[in-house]
Scaffold this motif. Structure first.
Motif, PDB file in Angstrom:
ATOM      1  N   MET A  16       0.835  -1.203   0.000  1.00  0.00           N
ATOM      2  CA  MET A  16       0.000   0.000   0.000  1.00  0.00           C
ATOM      3  C   MET A  16       0.871   1.256   0.000  1.00  0.00           C
ATOM      4  N   ALA A  17       1.901   1.257   0.841  1.00  0.00           N
ATOM      5  CA  ALA A  17       2.827   2.392   0.862  1.00  0.00           C
ATOM      6  C   ALA A  17       3.549   2.516  -0.470  1.00  0.00           C
ATOM      7  N   GLY A  18       3.836   1.378  -1.096  1.00  0.00           N
ATOM      8  CA  GLY A  18       4.488   1.399  -2.400  1.00  0.00           C
ATOM      9  C   GLY A  18       3.635   2.063  -3.460  1.00  0.00           C
ATOM     10  N   HIS A  19       2.329   1.811  -3.429  1.00  0.00           N
ATOM     11  CA  HIS A  19       1.423   2.449  -4.385  1.00  0.00           C
ATOM     12  C   HIS A  19       1.399   3.969  -4.189  1.00  0.00           C
ATOM     13  N   HIS A  25       3.587  10.600  -4.511  1.00  0.00           N
ATOM     14  CA  HIS A  25       3.567  11.226  -3.194  1.00  0.00           C
ATOM     15  C   HIS A  25       4.941  11.127  -2.524  1.00  0.00           C
ATOM     16  N   ASP A  26       5.190  12.057  -1.639  1.00  0.00           N
ATOM     17  CA  ASP A  26       6.413  12.064  -0.831  1.00  0.00           C
ATOM     18  C   ASP A  26       6.126  11.214   0.407  1.00  0.00           C
ATOM     19  N   VAL A  27       6.682  10.012   0.455  1.00  0.00           N
ATOM     20  CA  VAL A  27       6.299   9.037   1.487  1.00  0.00           C
ATOM     21  C   VAL A  27       7.463   8.707   2.415  1.00  0.00           C
ATOM     22  N   THR A  28       7.184   8.807   3.722  1.00  0.00           N
ATOM     23  CA  THR A  28       8.105   8.333   4.757  1.00  0.00           C
ATOM     24  C   THR A  28       7.423   7.201   5.498  1.00  0.00           C
ATOM     25  N   VAL A  29       8.124   6.101   5.722  1.00  0.00           N
ATOM     26  CA  VAL A  29       7.510   4.959   6.372  1.00  0.00           C
ATOM     27  C   VAL A  29       8.123   4.715   7.746  1.00  0.00           C
ATOM     28  N   TYR A  30       7.337   4.045   8.560  1.00  0.00           N
ATOM     29  CA  TYR A  30       7.812   3.564   9.873  1.00  0.00           C
ATOM     30  C   TYR A  30       7.345   2.127  10.023  1.00  0.00           C
ATOM     31  N   ASN A  31       8.211   1.299  10.580  1.00  0.00           N
ATOM     32  CA  ASN A  31       7.848  -0.067  10.936  1.00  0.00           C
ATOM     33  C   ASN A  31       8.544  -0.425  12.239  1.00  0.00           C
ATOM     34  N   GLY A 124      -9.905  -7.288   0.785  1.00  0.00           N
ATOM     35  CA  GLY A 124      -9.279  -7.633  -0.488  1.00  0.00           C
ATOM     36  C   GLY A 124      -8.013  -8.437  -0.301  1.00  0.00           C
ATOM     37  N   GLY A 125      -7.528  -8.506   0.944  1.00  0.00           N
ATOM     38  CA  GLY A 125      -6.374  -9.328   1.254  1.00  0.00           C
ATOM     39  C   GLY A 125      -5.079  -8.837   0.642  1.00  0.00           C
ATOM     40  N   GLN A 126      -4.058  -9.670   0.778  1.00  0.00           N
ATOM     41  CA  GLN A 126      -2.729  -9.326   0.287  1.00  0.00           C
ATOM     42  C   GLN A 126      -2.739  -9.066  -1.213  1.00  0.00           C
ATOM     43  N   ALA A 127      -3.474  -9.875  -1.952  1.00  0.00           N
ATOM     44  CA  ALA A 127      -3.530  -9.690  -3.407  1.00  0.00           C
ATOM     45  C   ALA A 127      -4.147  -8.341  -3.752  1.00  0.00           C
ATOM     46  N   GLY A 128      -5.190  -7.959  -3.013  1.00  0.00           N
ATOM     47  CA  GLY A 128      -5.824  -6.670  -3.254  1.00  0.00           C
ATOM     48  C   GLY A 128      -4.890  -5.515  -2.960  1.00  0.00           C
ATOM     49  N   ALA A 129      -4.072  -5.660  -1.903  1.00  0.00           N
ATOM     50  CA  ALA A 129      -3.106  -4.615  -1.560  1.00  0.00           C
ATOM     51  C   ALA A 129      -2.027  -4.525  -2.635  1.00  0.00           C
ATOM     52  N   GLU A 130      -1.535  -5.677  -3.076  1.00  0.00           N
ATOM     53  CA  GLU A 130      -0.459  -5.679  -4.070  1.00  0.00           C
ATOM     54  C   GLU A 130      -0.924  -5.137  -5.419  1.00  0.00           C
ATOM     55  N   ASN A 131      -2.190  -5.398  -5.760  1.00  0.00           N
ATOM     56  CA  ASN A 131      -2.718  -4.969  -7.055  1.00  0.00           C
ATOM     57  C   ASN A 131      -3.421  -3.617  -6.996  1.00  0.00           C
ATOM     58  N   GLY A 132      -3.444  -2.989  -5.815  1.00  0.00           N
ATOM     59  CA  GLY A 132      -4.117  -1.702  -5.673  1.00  0.00           C
ATOM     60  C   GLY A 132      -5.616  -1.799  -5.884  1.00  0.00           C
ATOM     61  N   GLN A 133      -6.222  -2.913  -5.429  1.00  0.00           N
ATOM     62  CA  GLN A 133      -7.638  -3.171  -5.677  1.00  0.00           C
ATOM     63  C   GLN A 133      -8.406  -3.425  -4.384  1.00  0.00           C
ATOM     64  N   LEU A 134      -8.110  -2.690  -3.352  1.00  0.00           N
ATOM     65  CA  LEU A 134      -8.780  -2.880  -2.076  1.00  0.00           C
ATOM     66  C   LEU A 134     -10.146  -2.189  -2.045  1.00  0.00           C
ATOM     67  N   ALA A 135     -11.053  -2.755  -1.259  1.00  0.00           N
ATOM     68  CA  ALA A 135     -12.309  -2.089  -0.934  1.00  0.00           C
ATOM     69  C   ALA A 135     -12.125  -1.472   0.449  1.00  0.00           C
ATOM     70  N   ILE A 136     -12.392  -0.169   0.571  1.00  0.00           N
ATOM     71  CA  ILE A 136     -12.095   0.536   1.819  1.00  0.00           C
ATOM     72  C   ILE A 136     -13.379   1.092   2.421  1.00  0.00           C
ATOM     73  N   MET A 152      -6.325   7.559  -0.866  1.00  0.00           N
ATOM     74  CA  MET A 152      -6.655   6.145  -0.751  1.00  0.00           C
ATOM     75  C   MET A 152      -6.899   5.505  -2.110  1.00  0.00           C
ATOM     76  N   GLU A 153      -7.292   6.302  -3.096  1.00  0.00           N
ATOM     77  CA  GLU A 153      -7.542   5.758  -4.431  1.00  0.00           C
ATOM     78  C   GLU A 153      -6.283   5.158  -5.057  1.00  0.00           C
ATOM     79  N   CYS A 154      -5.121   5.485  -4.495  1.00  0.00           N
ATOM     80  CA  CYS A 154      -3.869   4.916  -5.018  1.00  0.00           C
ATOM     81  C   CYS A 154      -3.831   3.402  -4.873  1.00  0.00           C
ATOM     82  N   TYR A 155      -4.591   2.851  -3.913  1.00  0.00           N
ATOM     83  CA  TYR A 155      -4.564   1.395  -3.707  1.00  0.00           C
ATOM     84  C   TYR A 155      -5.963   0.806  -3.540  1.00  0.00           C
ATOM     85  N   SER A 156      -6.980   1.513  -4.003  1.00  0.00           N
ATOM     86  CA  SER A 156      -8.336   0.993  -3.842  1.00  0.00           C
ATOM     87  C   SER A 156      -9.079   0.918  -5.166  1.00  0.00           C
TER      88      SER A 156
END
Length: 294
Positions: A16-19, A25-31, A124-136, A152-156
């Protein structure tokens, strides 16, 4: 394009962050595990920070996808939490599936700092996240939702607001209730087909084209027949979600008998060692009941 932070890089958050980054977008991540944040930065060209507070500084939007209520509190509150670093007017978008209670609690704390909150669990699961096809499924102030929706449209594939804060989480509860009922009935149907001497995959293919069809039948019947469960949404996580739904129902004075029963069936799957199996592994319970190896 906006300055964003994404907190939590699990199987959902990482893509999702990758999308977001791929959309410009200018993206900073934390994990919590910094090595994973470093790897994401290498893969996608963004940046990472060692704490949520540092990740969110100067951001217009902060997205999160962590594990549960306690995980959400840990990245939001405290001296190193997101609220300590977010600027007034920014919006926090929480994609974690959590209780409506913690959602409302965190949103109230955000509001005291002039920060918007949108609860936005996904399906949408992992596949939905990877393909940018999530329902939110979203809850929150309409203005906050309207501002966050283009991000959110970047991954939905579909994003919808259902009401005030907490409404997104309650909608996700509906989603999980419907899923487990479908998986249980598919498990019964496929096992019936096997014992009746039918080709279960052929049966599933036909039934999926009629009134008995569902996403679960179309996408999981084959792997259920083949005893393949090392994919998809884990039983452990579904039981977490069902506990949230059943607790919410109890607070509302509602009985969810089928959901409660399937939750106990999932407990039996966990006892078989299937806590990390996909939720379609309910069929393994039938195999064990009839003396088959699982």
């Amino acid at each position: 394009m906006a300055k964003l932070a994404f907190l939590g890089l699990g199987v959902m958050g990482y893509p999702m962050a990758g999308h977001l980054k791929a959309s410009g977008h200018d993206v900073t991540v934390y994990n919590r595990t910094t090595a994973k944040a470093e790897k994401w930065a290498e893969d996608h060209g963004g940046s990472f920070a060692p704490t949520p507070r540092e990740a969110v500084e100067g951001c217009d939007f902060v997205m999160a996808c962590v594990g549960n209520d306690d995980d959400l509190r840990s990245v939001v509150t405290g001296a190193d939490g997101a609220l300590a670093g977010m600027k007034g007017g920014a919006i926090f978008v929480d994609h974690t599936t959590v209780s409506a209670i913690v959602t409302e609690e965190m949103a109230a704390q955000a509001a005291q700092k002039g920060i918007g909150w949108v609860d936005a669990p996904v399906s949408g699961g992992q596949a939905g996240a990877e393909n940018g096809q999530l329902a939110i499924m979203c809850g929150g102030d309409e203005a906050h939702f309207t501002a966050a929706a283009p991000v959110m449209e970047c991954y939905s594939k579909m994003t919808e607001r259902f009401g005030p804060v907490g409404s997104g989480q309650k909608t996700k509860m509906v989603n999980q209730i419907c899923i487990v009922g479908a998986i249980q009935s598919i498990s019964e149907g496929l096992y019936f087909a096997m014992k009746a001497g039918l080709d279960p995959k052929k049966v599933a293919n036909l039934v999926s084209q009629g009134a008995g069809g569902s996403w679960q039948l179309a996408n999981r019947a084959g792997t259920m027949v083949d005893n393949e469960f090392n994919h998809g949404f884990a039983v452990d996580w579904m039981r977490k979600d069902l506990d949230i739904a059943l607790t919410q129902a109890d607070e509302m004075g509602l009985s969810l008998p089928v959901t409660a029963l399937v939750d106990q069936f999932y407990a039996e799957v966990q006892q078989l060692g299937g806590g990390r199996w996909d939720t379609s592994s309910l069929i393994q319970r039938f195999r064990r009941m009839h003396g088959e190896e699982v």
